[in-house]
Design a protein around this motif. Structure first.
Motif, PDB file in Angstrom:
ATOM      1  N   ALA A 156       0.831  -1.205   0.000  1.00 32.72           N
ATOM      2  CA  ALA A 156       0.000   0.000   0.000  1.00 32.72           C
ATOM      3  C   ALA A 156       0.865   1.255   0.000  1.00 32.72           C
ATOM      4  N   VAL A 157       0.419   2.257  -0.721  1.00 33.84           N
ATOM      5  CA  VAL A 157       1.106   3.548  -0.805  1.00 33.84           C
ATOM      6  C   VAL A 157       0.100   4.652  -0.515  1.00 33.84           C
ATOM      7  N   GLY A 158       0.493   5.597   0.312  1.00 34.44           N
ATOM      8  CA  GLY A 158      -0.384   6.702   0.670  1.00 34.44           C
ATOM      9  C   GLY A 158      -0.069   7.958  -0.125  1.00 34.44           C
ATOM     10  N   LEU A 159      -1.113   8.742  -0.391  1.00 34.62           N
ATOM     11  CA  LEU A 159      -0.958  10.031  -1.058  1.00 34.62           C
ATOM     12  C   LEU A 159      -1.738  11.080  -0.290  1.00 34.62           C
ATOM     13  N   VAL A 160      -1.172  12.269  -0.213  1.00 35.82           N
ATOM     14  CA  VAL A 160      -1.876  13.394   0.394  1.00 35.82           C
ATOM     15  C   VAL A 160      -2.442  14.253  -0.731  1.00 35.82           C
ATOM     16  N   LEU A 161      -3.670  14.727  -0.539  1.00 31.39           N
ATOM     17  CA  LEU A 161      -4.367  15.517  -1.557  1.00 31.39           C
ATOM     18  C   LEU A 161      -4.517  16.949  -1.063  1.00 31.39           C
ATOM     19  N   ARG A 162      -3.982  17.889  -1.822  1.00 29.68           N
ATOM     20  CA  ARG A 162      -4.102  19.308  -1.479  1.00 29.68           C
ATOM     21  C   ARG A 162      -4.855  20.035  -2.588  1.00 29.68           C
ATOM     22  N   TYR A 163      -5.683  20.969  -2.160  1.00 29.54           N
ATOM     23  CA  TYR A 163      -6.357  21.831  -3.137  1.00 29.54           C
ATOM     24  C   TYR A 163      -5.926  23.261  -2.906  1.00 29.54           C
ATOM     25  N   PHE A 164      -5.345  23.879  -3.949  1.00 38.68           N
ATOM     26  CA  PHE A 164      -4.953  25.274  -3.907  1.00 38.68           C
ATOM     27  C   PHE A 164      -6.104  26.093  -4.503  1.00 38.68           C
ATOM     28  N   PRO A 165      -6.927  26.712  -3.673  1.00 38.23           N
ATOM     29  CA  PRO A 165      -8.106  27.403  -4.206  1.00 38.23           C
ATOM     30  C   PRO A 165      -7.725  28.676  -4.946  1.00 38.23           C
ATOM     31  N   ASP A 166      -8.497  28.982  -5.955  1.00 33.62           N
ATOM     32  CA  ASP A 166      -8.394  30.295  -6.578  1.00 33.62           C
ATOM     33  C   ASP A 166      -8.964  31.311  -5.595  1.00 33.62           C
ATOM     34  N   PHE A 216      -1.621  -2.420  -4.054  1.00 37.59           N
ATOM     35  CA  PHE A 216      -1.208  -3.260  -5.172  1.00 37.59           C
ATOM     36  C   PHE A 216      -1.243  -4.728  -4.765  1.00 37.59           C
ATOM     37  N   ASP A 217      -1.875  -5.548  -5.593  1.00 32.75           N
ATOM     38  CA  ASP A 217      -1.847  -6.994  -5.412  1.00 32.75           C
ATOM     39  C   ASP A 217      -0.850  -7.556  -6.421  1.00 32.75           C
ATOM     40  N   ASN A 218       0.331  -7.945  -5.928  1.00 33.67           N
ATOM     41  CA  ASN A 218       1.396  -8.383  -6.828  1.00 33.67           C
ATOM     42  C   ASN A 218       1.118  -9.713  -7.505  1.00 33.67           C
ATOM     43  N   ARG A 219       0.142 -10.446  -7.021  1.00 29.32           N
ATOM     44  CA  ARG A 219      -0.140 -11.748  -7.615  1.00 29.32           C
ATOM     45  C   ARG A 219      -0.755 -11.608  -8.998  1.00 29.32           C
ATOM     46  N   ASN A 220      -1.600 -10.606  -9.180  1.00 28.59           N
ATOM     47  CA  ASN A 220      -2.279 -10.472 -10.468  1.00 28.59           C
ATOM     48  C   ASN A 220      -2.290  -9.044 -11.013  1.00 28.59           C
ATOM     49  N   GLY A 221      -1.637  -8.122 -10.300  1.00 27.63           N
ATOM     50  CA  GLY A 221      -1.556  -6.745 -10.774  1.00 27.63           C
ATOM     51  C   GLY A 221      -2.793  -5.910 -10.529  1.00 27.63           C
ATOM     52  N   ASP A 222      -3.768  -6.442  -9.804  1.00 28.10           N
ATOM     53  CA  ASP A 222      -4.982  -5.686  -9.538  1.00 28.10           C
ATOM     54  C   ASP A 222      -4.745  -4.585  -8.513  1.00 28.10           C
ATOM     55  N   ILE A 223      -5.630  -3.583  -8.540  1.00 28.71           N
ATOM     56  CA  ILE A 223      -5.465  -2.378  -7.737  1.00 28.71           C
ATOM     57  C   ILE A 223      -6.724  -2.107  -6.922  1.00 28.71           C
ATOM     58  N   ASP A 224      -6.509  -1.674  -5.680  1.00 25.19           N
ATOM     59  CA  ASP A 224      -7.581  -1.107  -4.856  1.00 25.19           C
ATOM     60  C   ASP A 224      -7.277   0.374  -4.650  1.00 25.19           C
ATOM     61  N   PHE A 225      -8.307   1.206  -4.765  1.00 27.94           N
ATOM     62  CA  PHE A 225      -8.186   2.624  -4.459  1.00 27.94           C
ATOM     63  C   PHE A 225      -9.039   2.934  -3.230  1.00 27.94           C
ATOM     64  N   PHE A 226      -8.449   3.612  -2.258  1.00 27.22           N
ATOM     65  CA  PHE A 226      -9.179   4.112  -1.090  1.00 27.22           C
ATOM     66  C   PHE A 226      -9.058   5.624  -1.064  1.00 27.22           C
ATOM     67  N   CYS A 227     -10.109   6.299  -0.635  1.00 23.57           N
ATOM     68  CA  CYS A 227      -9.974   7.707  -0.275  1.00 23.57           C
ATOM     69  C   CYS A 227     -10.561   7.901   1.119  1.00 23.57           C
ATOM     70  N   ARG A 228      -9.939   8.799   1.854  1.00 24.04           N
ATOM     71  CA  ARG A 228     -10.340   9.044   3.244  1.00 24.04           C
ATOM     72  C   ARG A 228     -10.294  10.542   3.516  1.00 24.04           C
ATOM     73  N   ALA A 229     -11.364  11.053   4.083  1.00 22.59           N
ATOM     74  CA  ALA A 229     -11.414  12.477   4.421  1.00 22.59           C
ATOM     75  C   ALA A 229     -12.575  12.717   5.366  1.00 22.59           C
TER      76      ALA A 229
END
Length: 321
Positions: A89-99, A149-162
């Motif tokens: 699993a890899v985490g990403l941070v999401l930022r929004y720069f508002p106009d 990442f599931d290395n056995r078959n290359g499938d992906i799960d996406f999670f978002c949390r907020a």
């Protein structure tokens, strides 16, 4: 070995997202359909990959960045389901720069607004090189993503949390010096400083990335799931020390969009509920998903055949600036 595994996780996520973005930006019709406008790849001071993204339906700019933090902050069941030899699993941070003309701009904290209006941002609505180095890590954060990442078959799960709303309060108020040497009282003691719609903003970019991935692999999701738990609010004193408090009335949401064909629904439920969250639902039939947890493009775009004769990257794919 641990360092190598950590680097491998980051490289896998960077390669995946670059493939997703390039596939979209190489096809102007698909790019327009999903609302992608421009992109620029960047890197943090620590060398972690990131991207600036602009969309046609939003005035502001997005910054998504891979982090070195463990994306599974708590929950023994969730951690136990990650088998190092097969699932990462890899985490990403999401930022929004508002106009500065957007209504949402006013929901960010006083210091975020001041920073945004100053010389640390350029004409693209993103930070300058110096601005990126000067910006506190917590600024403009609206949510997080996890790519599994599931290395056995290359499938992906996406999670978002907020959280539904990111809320900060100034326990002693906030007063700043003016040009005449006096002070301007911006906030009264205990007044709310930040009140950002974290979940709604996070879903906007998450849904587009998931849709772009579905378009890349020409396959819709296999399972969608959602859960909710108590959210945190933050009390900031005059020394800028932060105290976290639980607010039972404001929820934090976790959404799973899985492309694993052989996903175990019991495992999916365990992941969604492992961080003291209550399961809202798990759905494999698109017609049964409640509207607030669904996006029709996840299911339809994989069947679209956008024809674009230009096989080169369009002008919207910018070099790092």
């Amino acid at each position: 070995m641990l360092i190598r595994e950590h680097i491998d996780h980051i490289s896998s996520a960077e390669i995946l997202l670059n493939e997703v973005f390039q596939h979209i930006f190489q096809n102007d019709v698909a790019r327009t359909n999903l609302g992608f406008s421009q992109i620029s790849q960047v890197a943090s001071d620590e060398g972690f990959p990131g991207w600036y993204l602009w969309f046609s339906d939003m005035k502001g700019a997005w910054h998504i960045e891979i982090t070195c933090e463990n994306p599974i902050s708590s929950g023994k069941v969730f951690k136990d389901l990650l088998q190092p030899e097969t699932v990462k699993a890899v985490g990403l941070v999401l930022r929004y720069f508002p106009d500065i003309e957007e209504k949402v701009f006013e929901t960010f904290s006083c210091f975020e607004q001041i920073f945004r209006m100053g010389p640390n941002f350029d004409a693209t609505g993103t930070t300058t090189f110096e601005g990126a180095r000067a910006m506190p890590e917590s600024f403009y954060v609206v949510g997080h993503m996890i790519i599994m990442f599931d290395n056995r078959n290359g499938d992906i799960d996406f999670f978002c949390r907020a959280p539904k709303r990111w809320r900060d309060y100034r326990t002693h108020g906030l007063a700043l010096a003016n040009s005449q040497g006096g002070k301007i009282q911006l906030l009264a003691p205990g007044e709310r400083d930040r009140d950002v719609e974290g979940w709604n903003l996070t879903r906007q970019i998450f849904d587009k990335i998931v849709s772009a991935y579905s378009f890349l692999i020409r396959r819709p999701p296999a399972v969608v799931g959602a859960s909710a738990g108590s959210s945190m609010e933050y009390l900031i004193d005059k020394s800028n020390k932060i105290k976290e408090i639980v607010n039972e009335q404001t929820k934090e949401f976790l959404l799973l969009v899985s492309f694993r064909q052989d996903i175990n629904l019991n495992d999916a439920e365990a992941m969604l509920t492992s961080e003291a969250k209550n399961l809202i639902g798990l759905w494999s039939d698109p017609g049964s998903i409640p509207e607030e947890w669904d996006n029709p493009l996840w299911w339809s775009i994989s069947d679209h055949h956008f024809h674009d004769g230009n096989c080169f990257l369009c002008s919207c794919y910018h070099d790092q600036h």
